[in-house]
Design a protein around this motif. Structure first.
Motif, mmCIF file in Angstrom:
data_model
loop_
_atom_site.group_PDB
_atom_site.id
_atom_site.type_symbol
_atom_site.label_atom_id
_atom_site.label_comp_id
_atom_site.label_asym_id
_atom_site.label_seq_id
_atom_site.Cartn_x
_atom_site.Cartn_y
_atom_site.Cartn_z
ATOM 1 N N VAL A 96 -31.769 -9.792 -20.036
ATOM 2 C CA VAL A 96 -31.237 -9.040 -21.178
ATOM 3 C C VAL A 96 -30.377 -7.904 -20.639
ATOM 4 C CG1 VAL A 96 -31.813 -7.665 -23.222
ATOM 5 C CG2 VAL A 96 -33.313 -9.548 -22.521
ATOM 6 N N ILE A 97 -29.171 -7.776 -21.196
ATOM 7 C CA ILE A 97 -28.288 -6.657 -20.859
ATOM 8 C C ILE A 97 -28.007 -5.860 -22.123
ATOM 9 C CG2 ILE A 97 -27.200 -7.870 -18.927
ATOM 10 C CD1 ILE A 97 -24.702 -8.235 -20.800
ATOM 11 N N ARG A 98 -27.562 -4.632 -21.949
ATOM 12 C CA ARG A 98 -27.147 -3.795 -23.081
ATOM 13 C C ARG A 98 -25.677 -3.464 -22.876
ATOM 14 N NH1 ARG A 98 -30.929 0.108 -22.992
ATOM 15 N NH2 ARG A 98 -32.216 -1.094 -24.398
ATOM 16 N N THR A 99 -24.887 -3.669 -23.933
ATOM 17 C CA THR A 99 -23.458 -3.407 -23.848
ATOM 18 C C THR A 99 -22.937 -3.012 -25.224
ATOM 19 O OG1 THR A 99 -21.358 -4.295 -22.993
ATOM 20 C CG2 THR A 99 -22.740 -5.809 -24.267
ATOM 21 N N GLN A 100 -21.674 -2.681 -25.297
ATOM 22 C CA GLN A 100 -21.022 -2.349 -26.564
ATOM 23 C C GLN A 100 -20.463 -3.619 -27.198
ATOM 24 O OE1 GLN A 100 -19.838 1.020 -28.091
ATOM 25 N NE2 GLN A 100 -21.915 1.220 -27.289
ATOM 26 N N MET A 101 -20.527 -3.700 -28.533
ATOM 27 C CA MET A 101 -19.906 -4.793 -29.272
ATOM 28 C C MET A 101 -19.100 -4.187 -30.407
ATOM 29 S SD MET A 101 -21.471 -8.185 -31.114
ATOM 30 C CE MET A 101 -22.330 -7.345 -32.434
ATOM 31 N N ARG A 102 -17.939 -4.781 -30.664
ATOM 32 C CA ARG A 102 -17.094 -4.337 -31.770
ATOM 33 C C ARG A 102 -16.872 -5.506 -32.719
ATOM 34 N NH1 ARG A 102 -13.088 -2.184 -29.058
ATOM 35 N NH2 ARG A 102 -11.694 -3.949 -29.178
ATOM 36 N N ILE A 103 -17.182 -5.274 -33.979
ATOM 37 C CA ILE A 103 -16.864 -6.214 -35.068
ATOM 38 C C ILE A 103 -15.994 -5.426 -36.019
ATOM 39 C CG2 ILE A 103 -17.729 -7.652 -36.949
ATOM 40 C CD1 ILE A 103 -20.356 -7.933 -35.507
ATOM 41 N N GLY A 104 -14.718 -5.802 -36.107
ATOM 42 C CA GLY A 104 -13.784 -5.022 -36.916
ATOM 43 C C GLY A 104 -13.744 -3.603 -36.378
ATOM 44 N N PRO A 105 -13.836 -2.583 -37.245
ATOM 45 C CA PRO A 105 -13.782 -1.196 -36.780
ATOM 46 C C PRO A 105 -15.149 -0.662 -36.329
ATOM 47 C CG PRO A 105 -13.831 -1.237 -39.160
ATOM 48 C CD PRO A 105 -13.782 -2.679 -38.706
ATOM 49 N N ASN A 106 -16.191 -1.469 -36.421
ATOM 50 C CA ASN A 106 -17.548 -1.027 -36.114
ATOM 51 C C ASN A 106 -17.915 -1.355 -34.669
ATOM 52 O OD1 ASN A 106 -18.418 -0.407 -39.022
ATOM 53 N ND2 ASN A 106 -17.616 -2.484 -39.138
ATOM 54 N N GLN A 107 -18.252 -0.321 -33.902
ATOM 55 C CA GLN A 107 -18.645 -0.516 -32.512
ATOM 56 C C GLN A 107 -20.023 0.107 -32.298
ATOM 57 O OE1 GLN A 107 -15.610 -0.271 -29.540
ATOM 58 N NE2 GLN A 107 -17.001 0.610 -28.026
ATOM 59 N N PHE A 108 -20.895 -0.631 -31.588
ATOM 60 C CA PHE A 108 -22.264 -0.174 -31.394
ATOM 61 C C PHE A 108 -22.876 -0.882 -30.184
ATOM 62 C CE2 PHE A 108 -21.931 -3.524 -34.534
ATOM 63 C CZ PHE A 108 -22.851 -4.468 -34.120
ATOM 64 N N ASP A 109 -24.013 -0.350 -29.707
ATOM 65 C CA ASP A 109 -24.750 -0.976 -28.614
ATOM 66 C C ASP A 109 -25.475 -2.212 -29.110
ATOM 67 O OD1 ASP A 109 -24.069 0.854 -26.640
ATOM 68 O OD2 ASP A 109 -25.829 2.110 -26.972
ATOM 69 N N ILE A 110 -25.544 -3.197 -28.233
ATOM 70 C CA ILE A 110 -26.244 -4.431 -28.563
ATOM 71 C C ILE A 110 -26.955 -4.930 -27.316
ATOM 72 C CG2 ILE A 110 -24.184 -5.824 -28.088
ATOM 73 C CD1 ILE A 110 -25.140 -7.820 -30.198
ATOM 74 N N GLU A 111 -28.131 -5.505 -27.506
ATOM 75 C CA GLU A 111 -28.825 -6.177 -26.418
ATOM 76 C C GLU A 111 -28.497 -7.658 -26.521
ATOM 77 O OE1 GLU A 111 -33.012 -5.349 -26.171
ATOM 78 O OE2 GLU A 111 -32.627 -3.333 -25.382
ATOM 79 N N LEU A 112 -28.122 -8.241 -25.385
ATOM 80 C CA LEU A 112 -27.753 -9.659 -25.326
ATOM 81 C C LEU A 112 -28.591 -10.369 -24.277
ATOM 82 C CD1 LEU A 112 -23.866 -9.338 -25.160
ATOM 83 C CD2 LEU A 112 -25.185 -10.155 -27.113
ATOM 84 N N THR A 113 -29.105 -11.533 -24.617
ATOM 85 C CA THR A 113 -29.682 -12.382 -23.587
ATOM 86 C C THR A 113 -28.545 -13.233 -23.042
ATOM 87 O OG1 THR A 113 -30.288 -14.202 -25.079
ATOM 88 C CG2 THR A 113 -31.938 -12.460 -24.745
#
Length: 161
Positions: A96-113
Motif C-alpha cells: 500500500v502506498i499513499r499519494t495524491q489523486m486529482r479528479i477534476g479540480p479535487n485533489q486529495f491523498d489516497i491509499e492505493l494497493t
C-alpha cells in the motif's frame, strides 16, 4: 437551533479520468467501484526493498490502456500491506502506498494497493473509501469532471488530425 448548511458534493460517473501527480502527469481512466473498499493501481515490475529501514516499492505504470506509451517508473515508501480479495475470489497480500489523486479540480491523498491488473479493463480502480464523503457517484454516467472533458476533447482532436 440554527440550520446547518450542507455542502454539495461534486458528481462523478462510474468512469473518470484521474491524475496521480506524484507518479505521472498523464491522466488515466479509472473505474469508480463503490463495491470495492480499497483502491488499486495496475503496476508492472513490482520490486520491494528497504531504504534506511523503511520499506519501499519500485514499479512502473502504463497510464494508457493497452499501451506502453507514456509509461513512468515510480518509487514510493510502503505504508503497509493489505490482504485483498479480488472479484474472482483470489486473495493476495499487496503493498500500500499513499499519494495524491486529482479528479477534476479535487485533489486529495489516497491509499492505493499495487498489483497486476493486466487482465482487467481499467488501469485503476477507485474504491469506496476514496470517494466516501467527497463525491456523489452517478452509476449511469461517465466522465463528468473537467479533467475528463478535457481528456476526451484532446482525444477527439488527436483522432481527427
Amino acid at each position: 437551533m440554527p440550520k446547518r448548511k450542507l455542502k454539495t458534493k461534486p458528481l462523478i460517473g462510474w468512469r473518470e479520468w484521474v491524475v496521480l501527480p506524484d507518479l505521472s502527469p498523464v491522466p488515466m481512466k479509472a473505474k469508480i467501484d463503490t463495491g470495492a473498499r480499497t483502491s488499486t493501481l495496475h503496476a508492472f515490475g513490482l520490486s520491494v526493498s528497504e531504504r534506511d529501514g523503511v520499506p519501499w516499492v519500485d514499479f512502473e505504470i502504463h497510464p494508457v490502456q493497452r499501451s506502453k506509451a507514456q509509461s513512468t517508473e515510480a518509487s514510493q515508501p510502503i505504508v503497509g500491506f493489505k490482504q485483498v480479495r479480488s472479484s474472482t475470489g483470489h486473495s493476495e497480500k499487496r503493498p500500500v502506498i499513499r499519494t495524491q489523486m486529482r479528479i477534476g479540480p479535487n485533489q486529495f491523498d489516497i491509499e492505493l494497493t499495487l498489483t497486476s491488473r493486466s487482465e482487467m479493463g481499467f488501469r485503476m480502480l477507485i474504491g469506496r473509501s476514496a470517494v466516501r464523503r467527497r463525491f456523489v457517484v452517478d452509476p449511469g454516467r461517465s466522465f463528468l469532471t473537467q479533467t475528463s472533458e478535457r481528456r476526451l476533447n484532446d482525444q477527439r482532436t488527436t483522432e481527427s488530425s
